[in-house]
Design an enzyme around this catalytic site. Structure first.
Site, PDB file in Angstrom:
ATOM      1  N   THR A  30     -17.837   9.051  15.244  1.00  0.00           N
ATOM      2  CA  THR A  30     -17.817   9.249  13.791  1.00  0.00           C
ATOM      3  C   THR A  30     -17.366   8.016  13.026  1.00  0.00           C
ATOM      4  O   THR A  30     -17.574   7.921  11.819  1.00  0.00           O
ATOM      5  CB  THR A  30     -16.885  10.418  13.422  1.00  0.00           C
ATOM      6  OG1 THR A  30     -15.544  10.100  13.840  1.00  0.00           O
ATOM      7  CG2 THR A  30     -17.343  11.702  14.081  1.00  0.00           C
ATOM      8  N   CYS A  34      -7.791   9.331  12.837  1.00  0.00           N
ATOM      9  CA  CYS A  34      -7.035  10.508  12.402  1.00  0.00           C
ATOM     10  C   CYS A  34      -5.602  10.434  12.889  1.00  0.00           C
ATOM     11  O   CYS A  34      -5.265   9.666  13.795  1.00  0.00           O
ATOM     12  CB  CYS A  34      -7.661  11.793  12.966  1.00  0.00           C
ATOM     13  SG  CYS A  34      -9.399  12.040  12.567  1.00  0.00           S
ATOM     14  N   CYS A  38      -4.551  16.256  13.174  1.00  0.00           N
ATOM     15  CA  CYS A  38      -5.719  16.533  12.334  1.00  0.00           C
ATOM     16  C   CYS A  38      -6.259  17.939  12.614  1.00  0.00           C
ATOM     17  O   CYS A  38      -6.456  18.323  13.778  1.00  0.00           O
ATOM     18  CB  CYS A  38      -6.815  15.508  12.602  1.00  0.00           C
ATOM     19  SG  CYS A  38      -8.279  15.729  11.555  1.00  0.00           S
ATOM     20  N   ARG A  63     -12.566   4.097   9.655  1.00  0.00           N
ATOM     21  CA  ARG A  63     -12.171   4.536   8.316  1.00  0.00           C
ATOM     22  C   ARG A  63     -11.216   5.714   8.427  1.00  0.00           C
ATOM     23  O   ARG A  63     -11.277   6.506   9.375  1.00  0.00           O
ATOM     24  CB  ARG A  63     -13.394   4.950   7.491  1.00  0.00           C
ATOM     25  CG  ARG A  63     -14.448   3.891   7.342  1.00  0.00           C
ATOM     26  CD  ARG A  63     -15.557   4.368   6.409  1.00  0.00           C
ATOM     27  NE  ARG A  63     -16.126   5.646   6.830  1.00  0.00           N
ATOM     28  CZ  ARG A  63     -17.077   5.787   7.713  1.00  0.00           C
ATOM     29  NH1 ARG A  63     -17.585   4.715   8.320  1.00  0.00           N
ATOM     30  NH2 ARG A  63     -17.540   6.988   8.023  1.00  0.00           N
ATOM     31  N   CYS A  65      -9.651   9.281   8.003  1.00  0.00           N
ATOM     32  CA  CYS A  65     -10.175  10.639   7.882  1.00  0.00           C
ATOM     33  C   CYS A  65      -9.834  11.201   6.505  1.00  0.00           C
ATOM     34  O   CYS A  65      -8.694  11.103   6.054  1.00  0.00           O
ATOM     35  CB  CYS A  65      -9.570  11.518   8.976  1.00  0.00           C
ATOM     36  SG  CYS A  65      -9.965  13.272   8.855  1.00  0.00           S
ATOM     37  N   CYS A  68      -7.326  14.686   7.198  1.00  0.00           N
ATOM     38  CA  CYS A  68      -5.902  14.621   7.594  1.00  0.00           C
ATOM     39  C   CYS A  68      -5.165  13.440   6.988  1.00  0.00           C
ATOM     40  O   CYS A  68      -3.948  13.367   7.086  1.00  0.00           O
ATOM     41  CB  CYS A  68      -5.777  14.579   9.116  1.00  0.00           C
ATOM     42  SG  CYS A  68      -6.280  13.014   9.889  1.00  0.00           S
ATOM     43  N   ASP A 478      37.467   7.715  12.042  1.00  0.00           N
ATOM     44  CA  ASP A 478      37.345   8.497  10.806  1.00  0.00           C
ATOM     45  C   ASP A 478      38.168   9.775  10.905  1.00  0.00           C
ATOM     46  O   ASP A 478      38.065  10.532  11.891  1.00  0.00           O
ATOM     47  CB  ASP A 478      35.875   8.839  10.564  1.00  0.00           C
ATOM     48  CG  ASP A 478      35.671   9.642   9.295  1.00  0.00           C
ATOM     49  OD1 ASP A 478      35.692   9.035   8.210  1.00  0.00           O
ATOM     50  OD2 ASP A 478      35.515  10.874   9.399  1.00  0.00           O
TER      51      ASP A 478
END
Length: 529
Positions: A30, A34, A38, A63, A65, A68, A478
């Site tokens: 694709t 992601c 996702c 690129r 998604c 998601c 402390d």
């Protein structure tokens, strides 16, 4: 982790959100990448490749998604857990140093050559500092496109792009949409959402619709605004995502109980404070919500957006990995019931390490109320006045070290020894002899602090925990911790408690939060009003 293919595939198949930010899944068929969680149907393992950063996936030609939004995941917890060169560089990049000072500025802050920085980041993250900063600019641009009405030229300028062309090309390359298409798509998503519905836990529109700038900015002419100019002030509302679980009581309770009048306040169920930023100043309102922290930012210069978000995330310790922390602490039979009762405690930190160092000195051996009083006096005398855009009680920025370097110690209502401690500290900060910032080397900073007069282990470790962000900082001297230890049948002497706490490493700062919370002190409870 991205090199462990079998573990990555298991995480993707189970849609395990715990690994968001640890690695990114790219899908060969694709051309998109992601986050592990996702919601889409997981691809076949043979079609997956794994990358250590969003920038590396982008450089490989993938690129983001659209479903998601992997570019908007919580940051990798590694950068807040580790003290090595890569982690320090990533903290500074997140703070916008590359955008403001370039790679040479980043290298100078870290004390290495630009070539060493490039080589180290490429080796571990698959991308250099410029690519990492570019990925961050793209996410800032997307945030402004989708949650504001700023003109696109102003957004390009505010996100740190050098030109409109670079802005357009980057947005198209990373998101496969033009900037105007991103805005249109976001508008359709808001129109189709149920009123008040939360669509996810990422930065984006607040529940109930888009939060936009209160005052529209004048549209500049062609290209970016000229040198020295900047977009008009902006107010934006967004969501700060985090890894669940998160227990907000001690986190917001601590910030509210120690709030310096004029600089911080608790108002209408939210923590508010002023921010000193590189290009101007801002006011932030932070309110815990389901799966996110609602954040409203008013900035005098939108170019400060990336740095402001980074500081707010650091303040609330939102990039922590609570599952890993709690899993280790639960192995201790004393801490196990404390973790089981309120999992996901965070370490309240700071937006300004130098500010916190000054406040730590003012808080030496005095009550919380007295420390606030001393700090408020400094603020009124030396802080820069600001207007609260929401008409609240915020009146000043906390004074910068340079403003405090010339103060008259005789006018300080402090013991003489503490006056010396304070004046020596601010002189070292103002001169640059002592650097406290997200890229500080924790060991070196401790050594420099310990060399200053009046800096004992408590003060040094308090600064290491809350200002430097060391998750293993520990405060065996402390008083509150020693009381809690005694109540839990843990050793109460510093040496014995330190030896007992060795099993809690590298998360001793979180163990401190769980132990402190056993005391019924206002600092451990989020205010109800």
């Amino acid at each position: 982790m991205h090199t462990d293919t079998e573990s990555c595939v298991r995480a993707v198949r189970s849609k395990d959100a715990r690994f968001d930010g640890w690695f990114f899944t790219a899908v060969r068929t694709t051309g998109i990448y992601c986050r592990p969680s996702c919601p889409a149907v997981p691809p076949k393992p043979e079609n997956m490749t794994f990358h250590p950063s969003a920038a590396a996936a982008q450089q490989a030609g993938y690129r983001a998604c659209k479903r998601c939004r992997p570019d908007a995941t919580p940051g990798s917890p590694q950068w807040n857990e580790r003290a090595d060169l890569t982690a320090r560089a990533m903290r500074l990049i997140a703070d916008g140093v590359v955008d403001r000072e370039g790679v040479p500025g980043l290298a100078a802050r870290l004390g290495y050559s630009t070539r060493q920085i490039e080589r180290q980041l490429h080796a571990e993250l698959g991308a250099g500092p410029l690519a990492l900063a570019r990925a961050q600019r793209a996410q800032t641009a997307r945030l402004l496109i989708e949650t504001s009405e700023l003109p696109m030229a102003d957004i390009a300028f505010a996100a740190g792009f050098a030109s409109i062309r670079a802005f357009n090309e980057t947005v198209r390359e990373v998101f496969a949409l033009a900037p105007t298409e991103l805005r249109t798509r976001a508008g359709r998503g808001r129109a189709g959402a149920r009123p008040g519905a939360r669509t996810d836990a990422r930065p984006g529109p607040a529940p109930g619709g888009a939060a936009v700038r209160d005052r529209p900015a004048p549209r500049p002419g062609a290209g970016l605004p000229g040198p020295g100019s900047a977009p008009a002030p902006a107010t934006l509302t967004l969501r700060l995502p985090y890894r669940a679980p998160l227990h907000p009581d001690n986190l917001f309770g601590h910030l509210a109980a120690t709030a310096v009048p004029g600089v911080e306040e608790w108002r209408d169920g939210a923590y508010r404070r002023t921010l000193r930023l590189p290009y101007g100043h801002g006011v932030v309102t932070l309110r815990p919500g389901p799966g996110h922290v609602a954040c409203r930012l008013s900035l005098t210069d939108p170019r400060d957006l990336t740095g402001a978000i980074s500081r707010c995330r650091r303040l609330l310790d939102l990039d922590a990995d609570p599952v890993a922390v709690d899993e280790l602490l639960r192995a201790d039979p004393v801490l196990a019931p404390l973790v089981g009762k309120a999992p996901g405690r965070r370490v309240p930190r700071t937006v300004d390490a130098a500010e916190f160092a000054v406040r730590a000195v003012l808080g030496q051996q005095v009550s919380t109320a007295a420390a606030r009083t001393h700090a408020a006096r400094l603020v009124r005398a030396h802080g820069d006045p600001v207007d609260d855009p929401e008409g609240g009680g915020l009146t000043h920025l906390f004074p910068a070290p340079e403003a405090l370097a010339g103060l008259d110690p005789e006018k300080l209502a402090l013991p003489r020894s503490r006056r010396t401690t304070l004046t020596t500290l601010v002189a070292a900060l103002a001169s640059g002899d002592l650097a406290l910032d997200p890229g500080s080397d924790w060991r070196s900073a401790r050594e420099r602090l310990a060399a200053l007069p009046g800096f004992g282990p408590w003060t040094v470790e308090t600064i290491a925990m809350r200002a430097l962000g060391d998750p293993d900082a520990f405060l065996p001297t402390d008083l509150g911790l020693r009381r809690a230890a005694a109540a839990c049948d843990l050793p109460a002497t510093p040496a014995a408690l330190t030896a007992r706490a060795a099993a809690w490493r590298p998360w001793r700062a979180y163990a401190v939060q769980y132990l402190w919370a056993t005391d019924d002190h206002p600092i451990n409870h989020m205010p109800t009003g």
